[in-house]
Design an enzyme around this catalytic site. Sequence first.
Site, PDB file in Angstrom:
ATOM      1  N   THR A 250       0.867  -1.187   0.000  1.00  0.00           N
ATOM      2  CA  THR A 250       0.000   0.000   0.000  1.00  0.00           C
ATOM      3  C   THR A 250       0.899   1.231   0.000  1.00  0.00           C
ATOM      4  O   THR A 250       1.650   1.456   0.952  1.00  0.00           O
ATOM      5  CB  THR A 250      -0.898  -0.020   1.247  1.00  0.00           C
ATOM      6  OG1 THR A 250      -1.646  -1.236   1.241  1.00  0.00           O
ATOM      7  CG2 THR A 250      -1.858   1.167   1.261  1.00  0.00           C
TER       8      THR A 250
ATOM      9  N   GLY B 180      -7.721  -1.649  14.900  1.00  0.00           N
ATOM     10  CA  GLY B 180      -6.272  -1.734  15.084  1.00  0.00           C
ATOM     11  C   GLY B 180      -5.698  -2.380  13.841  1.00  0.00           C
ATOM     12  O   GLY B 180      -6.277  -2.276  12.766  1.00  0.00           O
TER      13      GLY B 180
ATOM     14  N   CYS C 176      -3.100  -2.108   8.998  1.00  0.00           N
ATOM     15  CA  CYS C 176      -3.531  -1.316   7.836  1.00  0.00           C
ATOM     16  C   CYS C 176      -4.316  -0.062   8.184  1.00  0.00           C
ATOM     17  O   CYS C 176      -3.879   1.042   7.864  1.00  0.00           O
ATOM     18  CB  CYS C 176      -4.328  -2.202   6.885  1.00  0.00           C
ATOM     19  SG  CYS C 176      -3.286  -3.451   6.108  1.00  0.00           S
TER      20      CYS C 176
ATOM     21  N   LYS D 285      -7.636  -8.620  15.820  1.00  0.00           N
ATOM     22  CA  LYS D 285      -8.917  -9.230  15.454  1.00  0.00           C
ATOM     23  C   LYS D 285      -8.761 -10.746  15.511  1.00  0.00           C
ATOM     24  O   LYS D 285      -7.633 -11.243  15.612  1.00  0.00           O
ATOM     25  CB  LYS D 285      -9.374  -8.759  14.075  1.00  0.00           C
ATOM     26  CG  LYS D 285      -8.530  -9.231  12.914  1.00  0.00           C
ATOM     27  CD  LYS D 285      -9.236  -8.861  11.628  1.00  0.00           C
ATOM     28  CE  LYS D 285      -8.429  -9.269  10.434  1.00  0.00           C
ATOM     29  NZ  LYS D 285      -9.070  -8.954   9.184  1.00  0.00           N
TER      30      LYS D 285
HETATM   31  P1  NAD Z   1       4.867  -7.424   6.780  1.00  0.00           P
HETATM   32  O1  NAD Z   1       5.651  -6.463   7.590  1.00  0.00           O
HETATM   33  O2  NAD Z   1       4.178  -8.576   7.420  1.00  0.00           O
HETATM   34  O3  NAD Z   1       5.772  -8.012   5.617  1.00  0.00           O
HETATM   35  C1  NAD Z   1       6.711  -7.283   4.893  1.00  0.00           C
HETATM   36  C2  NAD Z   1       7.885  -8.206   4.653  1.00  0.00           C
HETATM   37  O4  NAD Z   1       8.792  -7.620   3.708  1.00  0.00           O
HETATM   38  C3  NAD Z   1       8.708  -8.486   5.907  1.00  0.00           C
HETATM   39  O5  NAD Z   1       8.767  -9.879   6.103  1.00  0.00           O
HETATM   40  C4  NAD Z   1      10.081  -7.900   5.583  1.00  0.00           C
HETATM   41  O6  NAD Z   1      11.133  -8.639   6.147  1.00  0.00           O
HETATM   42  C5  NAD Z   1      10.089  -8.028   4.068  1.00  0.00           C
HETATM   43  N1  NAD Z   1      11.084  -7.174   3.393  1.00  0.00           N
HETATM   44  C6  NAD Z   1      11.341  -5.860   3.585  1.00  0.00           C
HETATM   45  N2  NAD Z   1      12.332  -5.456   2.775  1.00  0.00           N
HETATM   46  C7  NAD Z   1      12.716  -6.536   2.058  1.00  0.00           C
HETATM   47  C8  NAD Z   1      13.701  -6.762   1.064  1.00  0.00           C
HETATM   48  N3  NAD Z   1      14.515  -5.782   0.657  1.00  0.00           N
HETATM   49  N4  NAD Z   1      13.796  -7.991   0.531  1.00  0.00           N
HETATM   50  C9  NAD Z   1      13.008  -9.002   0.934  1.00  0.00           C
HETATM   51  N5  NAD Z   1      12.061  -8.858   1.880  1.00  0.00           N
HETATM   52  C10 NAD Z   1      11.922  -7.636   2.434  1.00  0.00           C
HETATM   53  O7  NAD Z   1       3.809  -6.523   6.010  1.00  0.00           O
HETATM   54  P2  NAD Z   1       2.405  -7.006   5.385  1.00  0.00           P
HETATM   55  O8  NAD Z   1       1.369  -6.973   6.426  1.00  0.00           O
HETATM   56  O9  NAD Z   1       2.631  -8.227   4.594  1.00  0.00           O
HETATM   57  O10 NAD Z   1       2.118  -5.774   4.415  1.00  0.00           O
HETATM   58  C11 NAD Z   1       2.874  -5.562   3.250  1.00  0.00           C
HETATM   59  C12 NAD Z   1       2.222  -4.439   2.464  1.00  0.00           C
HETATM   60  O11 NAD Z   1       0.905  -4.823   2.064  1.00  0.00           O
HETATM   61  C13 NAD Z   1       2.039  -3.143   3.251  1.00  0.00           C
HETATM   62  O12 NAD Z   1       2.202  -2.060   2.385  1.00  0.00           O
HETATM   63  C14 NAD Z   1       0.603  -3.231   3.725  1.00  0.00           C
HETATM   64  O13 NAD Z   1       0.040  -1.960   3.942  1.00  0.00           O
HETATM   65  C15 NAD Z   1      -0.064  -3.903   2.560  1.00  0.00           C
HETATM   66  N6  NAD Z   1      -1.254  -4.667   2.913  1.00  0.00           N
HETATM   67  C16 NAD Z   1      -1.313  -5.387   4.073  1.00  0.00           C
HETATM   68  C17 NAD Z   1      -2.443  -6.149   4.385  1.00  0.00           C
HETATM   69  C18 NAD Z   1      -2.533  -6.929   5.660  1.00  0.00           C
HETATM   70  O14 NAD Z   1      -3.640  -7.336   6.040  1.00  0.00           O
HETATM   71  N7  NAD Z   1      -1.448  -7.177   6.367  1.00  0.00           N
HETATM   72  C19 NAD Z   1      -3.515  -6.172   3.491  1.00  0.00           C
HETATM   73  C20 NAD Z   1      -3.422  -5.459   2.299  1.00  0.00           C
HETATM   74  C21 NAD Z   1      -2.277  -4.708   2.024  1.00  0.00           C
END
Ligand code: NAD
Length: 440
Positions: free
Chosen positions: A122, A262, A265, A325
Amino acid sequence: MKHITVIGLGYVGLVTAASIAKLGHYVIGVGRDKKKIEKLKKSIIPFYEPGLKELVKLTQKSKRLSFTTHLPLAISKSEIIFIAVGTPSGLRGEADLSQVKTVAKQIGELINGYKVIGNKSTVPVGTGNLVYKIIEREVKKRAKDFNFDVVSNPEFLREGRAIDDFMHPDRMVIGDSNKKARAIMKELYQSFHCPFLVTDLETAELIKYASNAMLATQISFINSLAHICEKVGADISRVAWGMKLDQRIGKNAFLKAGVGYGGSCFPKDVLALIQIGKKVGFNFGILKEVEKINQDQRNHLLGKLKRLIPDLRNKIIGIWGLSFKPETDDLREAPSLTVISRLIKEGALVQVFDPVAMNKARLLLKEKQIIRKVKYCLNPYGAAKDAWLVLILTEWQQFKKVDWEKVRKAMRYPHIIDGRNMYEPKAMAKLGFNYMSVGR
Ligand code: NAD
């Protein structure tokens, strides 16, 4: 079948990688932590998400999913590279794009032919173009002239039901400026029957923030209305029901009163959209209020508790539910963390139980240096033992099935504050509890 790389193996990246592999494509998941990758190779998942372990195992077995820390190999083999790294809040609430920028630079240093870079993280409006420029700069530095396209493909999955959400999305948003990239993305998702919304990059980037901010607004709206209900003796659940029957509002509207939102996101995306507005000279006042109401909601619950037990020193308070949640162990911005910190600060003895988030909570509370002041219990009854009050902060199904007689006998006083409106007030009173919920 396509060859895909997914960079970042958190909640979104790992679900994306395994689900796309299930669609029949060949996926390489790239992480930066060697230990985590070694575990993933053995199908050990670093967080709790229902069905994910089985899906990873299945797709690994069929040789469609593999994991590595070695980005060059993954990129060289792939036609589509998904970016799924974190975009946490920066100091002023803006999205911190450092992980995205690092990955863009790495891609620019490594691409070896035409690729579509799909952004699942995002990100604020303009990030797609920024990613394009970073990759272009790195490619030029190598004196190469590879073509590539950057596509915004925001992810809407919900933790706790992420696989189903990924496989059966309400819509597929593809933001691009190029027919070739669009065709490749559509091919990738050709088995999906949902509406495909093809837009420019900026519109796609904004759809994601707009959706999350709207959902957060609905929660703060219904929580505000819950205050009025409490004053006038109305029932917020019935009010919400009556509202949802209006087709313009809709039966699936996010109108559930409680302790507030919470997670990883809503809080950060609301703040980021306020900052996006600020950057273009727009004061997104409504979202500032949404955020404030959400913070106040936690205080409101604590206010109820304090009215019952003004001096919390050495009083045992039981907490049911820690994750933000149910069906996830994600504690990012979970109301429980704020509530526990406040209770501990006031001298309470806190006993907690959560079906899956206990280990993560231990680590997080250790960081906040309050680990020794919290007792971790094996079940809801343990958390209720000798408690002056039990506070329910996550609506786990398991809490629906407790033996209330056993709970009441375990507690010192039968006070329950239900921050998720899980039970019928009359039924709880009949069971002998002084039961308080939100807006009823
Ligand atoms: P997260 O923190 O769980 O995962 C991100 C991962 O990226 C981590 O494991 C981190 O180690 C890895 N990472 C960072 N830099 C890296 C690199 N250079 N090489 C390899 N790996 C690397 O985050 P998330 O919850 O999976 O969210 C990711 C994105 O998706 C965010 O922008 C979030 O807003 C969006 N998003 C999240 C959700 C959700 O429910 N969690 C839903 C929709 C969108």
